[in-house]
Design a protein around this motif. Structure first.
Motif, PDB file in Angstrom:
ATOM      1  N   GLU A  88      -3.940 -11.331   5.928  1.00  0.00           N
ATOM      2  CA  GLU A  88      -4.438 -12.095   4.783  1.00  0.00           C
ATOM      3  C   GLU A  88      -3.472 -12.013   3.613  1.00  0.00           C
ATOM      4  N   SER A  89      -2.841 -10.868   3.441  1.00  0.00           N
ATOM      5  CA  SER A  89      -1.943 -10.643   2.302  1.00  0.00           C
ATOM      6  C   SER A  89      -0.652 -11.442   2.405  1.00  0.00           C
ATOM      7  N   ASP A  90      -0.378 -12.062   3.552  1.00  0.00           N
ATOM      8  CA  ASP A  90       0.767 -12.963   3.659  1.00  0.00           C
ATOM      9  C   ASP A  90       0.456 -14.321   3.042  1.00  0.00           C
ATOM     10  N   LEU A  91      -0.818 -14.583   2.779  1.00  0.00           N
ATOM     11  CA  LEU A  91      -1.250 -15.886   2.289  1.00  0.00           C
ATOM     12  C   LEU A  91      -1.914 -15.838   0.923  1.00  0.00           C
ATOM     13  N   PHE A  92      -2.623 -14.733   0.644  1.00  0.00           N
ATOM     14  CA  PHE A  92      -3.283 -14.557  -0.647  1.00  0.00           C
ATOM     15  C   PHE A  92      -3.010 -13.141  -1.132  1.00  0.00           C
ATOM     16  N   ASP A  93      -2.685 -13.006  -2.415  1.00  0.00           N
ATOM     17  CA  ASP A  93      -2.349 -11.680  -2.927  1.00  0.00           C
ATOM     18  C   ASP A  93      -3.614 -10.887  -3.255  1.00  0.00           C
ATOM     19  N   SER A  94      -3.442  -9.721  -3.836  1.00  0.00           N
ATOM     20  CA  SER A  94      -4.560  -8.818  -4.081  1.00  0.00           C
ATOM     21  C   SER A  94      -5.562  -9.377  -5.083  1.00  0.00           C
ATOM     22  N   GLU A  95      -5.163 -10.378  -5.875  1.00  0.00           N
ATOM     23  CA  GLU A  95      -6.066 -11.029  -6.823  1.00  0.00           C
ATOM     24  C   GLU A  95      -6.628 -12.337  -6.266  1.00  0.00           C
ATOM     25  N   GLY A  96      -6.329 -12.639  -5.001  1.00  0.00           N
ATOM     26  CA  GLY A  96      -6.823 -13.865  -4.391  1.00  0.00           C
ATOM     27  C   GLY A  96      -5.996 -15.095  -4.702  1.00  0.00           C
ATOM     28  N   LYS A  97      -4.837 -14.912  -5.336  1.00  0.00           N
ATOM     29  CA  LYS A  97      -3.969 -16.054  -5.629  1.00  0.00           C
ATOM     30  C   LYS A  97      -3.258 -16.512  -4.359  1.00  0.00           C
ATOM     31  N   ALA A  98      -3.130 -17.818  -4.206  1.00  0.00           N
ATOM     32  CA  ALA A  98      -2.398 -18.361  -3.061  1.00  0.00           C
ATOM     33  C   ALA A  98      -0.913 -18.034  -3.201  1.00  0.00           C
ATOM     34  N   ILE A  99      -0.309 -17.555  -2.122  1.00  0.00           N
ATOM     35  CA  ILE A  99       1.127 -17.258  -2.105  1.00  0.00           C
ATOM     36  C   ILE A  99       1.829 -18.459  -1.476  1.00  0.00           C
ATOM     37  N   VAL A 100       2.535 -19.214  -2.300  1.00  0.00           N
ATOM     38  CA  VAL A 100       3.084 -20.506  -1.898  1.00  0.00           C
ATOM     39  C   VAL A 100       4.592 -20.405  -1.720  1.00  0.00           C
ATOM     40  N   GLY A 101       5.079 -20.778  -0.558  1.00  0.00           N
ATOM     41  CA  GLY A 101       6.514 -20.759  -0.300  1.00  0.00           C
ATOM     42  C   GLY A 101       7.212 -21.920  -0.986  1.00  0.00           C
ATOM     43  N   ILE A 102       8.248 -21.603  -1.777  1.00  0.00           N
ATOM     44  CA  ILE A 102       9.049 -22.641  -2.422  1.00  0.00           C
ATOM     45  C   ILE A 102      10.488 -22.554  -1.924  1.00  0.00           C
ATOM     46  N   THR A 103      11.220 -23.647  -2.096  1.00  0.00           N
ATOM     47  CA  THR A 103      12.635 -23.687  -1.749  1.00  0.00           C
ATOM     48  C   THR A 103      13.448 -23.924  -3.019  1.00  0.00           C
ATOM     49  N   THR A 104      14.751 -23.762  -2.920  1.00  0.00           N
ATOM     50  CA  THR A 104      15.620 -24.024  -4.076  1.00  0.00           C
ATOM     51  C   THR A 104      15.940 -25.511  -4.216  1.00  0.00           C
ATOM     52  N   ARG A 105      15.494 -26.330  -3.266  1.00  0.00           N
ATOM     53  CA  ARG A 105      15.690 -27.779  -3.407  1.00  0.00           C
ATOM     54  C   ARG A 105      14.765 -28.296  -4.503  1.00  0.00           C
TER      55      ARG A 105
END
Length: 394
Positions: free
Chosen positions: A197-214
């Motif tokens: 679960e922690s790969d997708l939402f942090d300890s506060e329940g925030k979504a962890i969103v992958g971004i790129t440098t583009r």
């Protein structure tokens, strides 16, 4: 004072780093880091000391997380007939990307994506398939943890039927009984190794969103209709939201970002990786209120158009601006049907690399010549990775 700073990390301004703190690889630190805490992501989010993390992890384990797919049965004759009627008015150079058959072609990707979930996302509570056309013949209908939802059930009358993902994605939050924390996936994205679960939402329940440098609108060989959608989304974000400076990699650090963007006709906002992403359901009502004018333009067209918006990118930037998402710099993990044989070979190598860096990936069908070996290419990859049928198969 026993501070660990990993490669690629950036600390800007008069920032204080506490004793025993850790700065993760590629993190961009904009705020003070308390003692024994960890800063990760872009911009960096602060993780509490290990003892507190342990308690918060117990709370996160109780978090319900659903996954939503959008899927079309392009072989359903009733769906074909209705689509053909609306497509009569669609002409022009963008036709293949707006309404062409490749956009709806099915190579059984959904079957293998579900296998990847069963193998690598054991915490998923329920799968929702937001569909048009009949269910696939291989899918079980008696599973209580899989719900088939017709797209027309959630789309407003003035938007239905719709043949473009940006419209449909903006109403996913209307699915009955969908959890607050959910993952959205196209059927051509896959989970390549075990997730927590922690790969997708942090300890506060925030979504962890992958971004790129583009940056938005910057992409060699990008179809004009996709580029227009990104630029429209970027302008809307700039109009309504206050956003941080983007994370960039450049060979010309001496040239101001504003000048680079002006010369290239792009917008200084990071794009997202083209894989499955986590969301918070509670962001969407206000999102519709803030971007109502832009969304009204989006909904005028049943098929993709150059007036479209890349809705999910907008939603992620909005969620970040109100503290419900954090950005994490990642390498984009997508290969497309139109890509070269050399890129296909290199992408396959990365998928099977022992370092497991490619956590999620996309095998993107798109307009291209027939008999290009694409079906054989993806079939070999998917059957090798996910040979075991899932509990959702007949």
């Amino acid at each position: 004072d026993d501070v660990n700073i990993f490669s690629g990390a950036v600390v800007t301004g008069q920032i204080k780093i506490g004793k025993g703190a850790t700065i993760g690889a590629n993190a961009v630190v904009l705020n003070h880091v308390p003692p024994y805490c960890t800063a990760v992501g872009v911009p960096a989010r602060i993780l509490p000391p290990r003892e507190k993390q342990s308690l918060e992890h117990q709370d996160r384990e109780k978090m319900d997380i659903d996954i939503v797919y959008t899927w079309v049965n392009a072989n359903d004759q009733a769906w074909q007939k209705k689509r053909a009627e609306f497509a009569k008015a669609e002409t022009g150079e963008d036709f293949a990307y707006r309404a062409g058959a490749a956009r709806f072609r099915d190579n059984n990707e959904l079957k293998y994506s579900l296998r990847s979930i069963e193998k690598n996302l054991p915490f998923i509570r329920r799968v929702f398939i937001l569909h048009a056309g009949a269910a696939p013949s291989w899918l079980r209908k008696d599973r209580i943890d899989l719900v088939f939802v017709p797209q027309d059930n959630i789309l407003p009358a003035h938007c239905s039927p719709s043949y473009k993902s940006n419209t449909i994605e903006s109403f996913i939050y209307k699915i009955p009984e969908l959890s607050e924390h959910y993952i959205y996936a196209n059927d051509d994205v896959f989970f390549n190794h075990p997730h927590k679960e922690s790969d997708l939402f942090d300890s506060e329940g925030k979504a962890i969103v992958g971004i790129t440098t583009r940056l938005m609108g910057d992409g060699k060989g990008m179809a004009p209709i996709y580029r227009a959608s990104e630029l429209n989304a970027g302008r809307a974000i700039q109009k309504h939201l206050k956003t941080p400076d983007p994370v960039i990699v450049t060979r010309h650090p001496w040239l101001p970002l504003s000048i680079r963007c002006l010369l290239k006709g792009i917008i200084p906002l990071n794009t997202m990786t083209h894989v499955a992403h986590p969301f918070r359901k509670s962001i969407w009502e206000e999102f519709h209120n803030i971007f109502s004018e832009e969304l009204a333009t989006l909904y005028k067209h049943r098929f993709r158009s150059r007036e479209d918006l890349t809705v999910n990118m907008m939603a992620h930037h909005y969620a970040s601006s109100i503290g419900k998402a954090v950005f994490d710099l990642q390498e984009d993990s997508i290969v497309g049907r139109a890509d070269s044989i050399e890129k296909r070979v290199e992408f396959r190598r990365k998928i099977f690399a022992p370092d497991l860096k490619m956590a999620r990936f996309c095998l993107n069908d798109e307009p291209s010549p027939d008999n290009d070996g694409w079906e054989e290419y993806i079939s070999e990859i998917l059957n090798t990775l996910f040979p075991k049928p899932s509990r959702w198969e007949v």
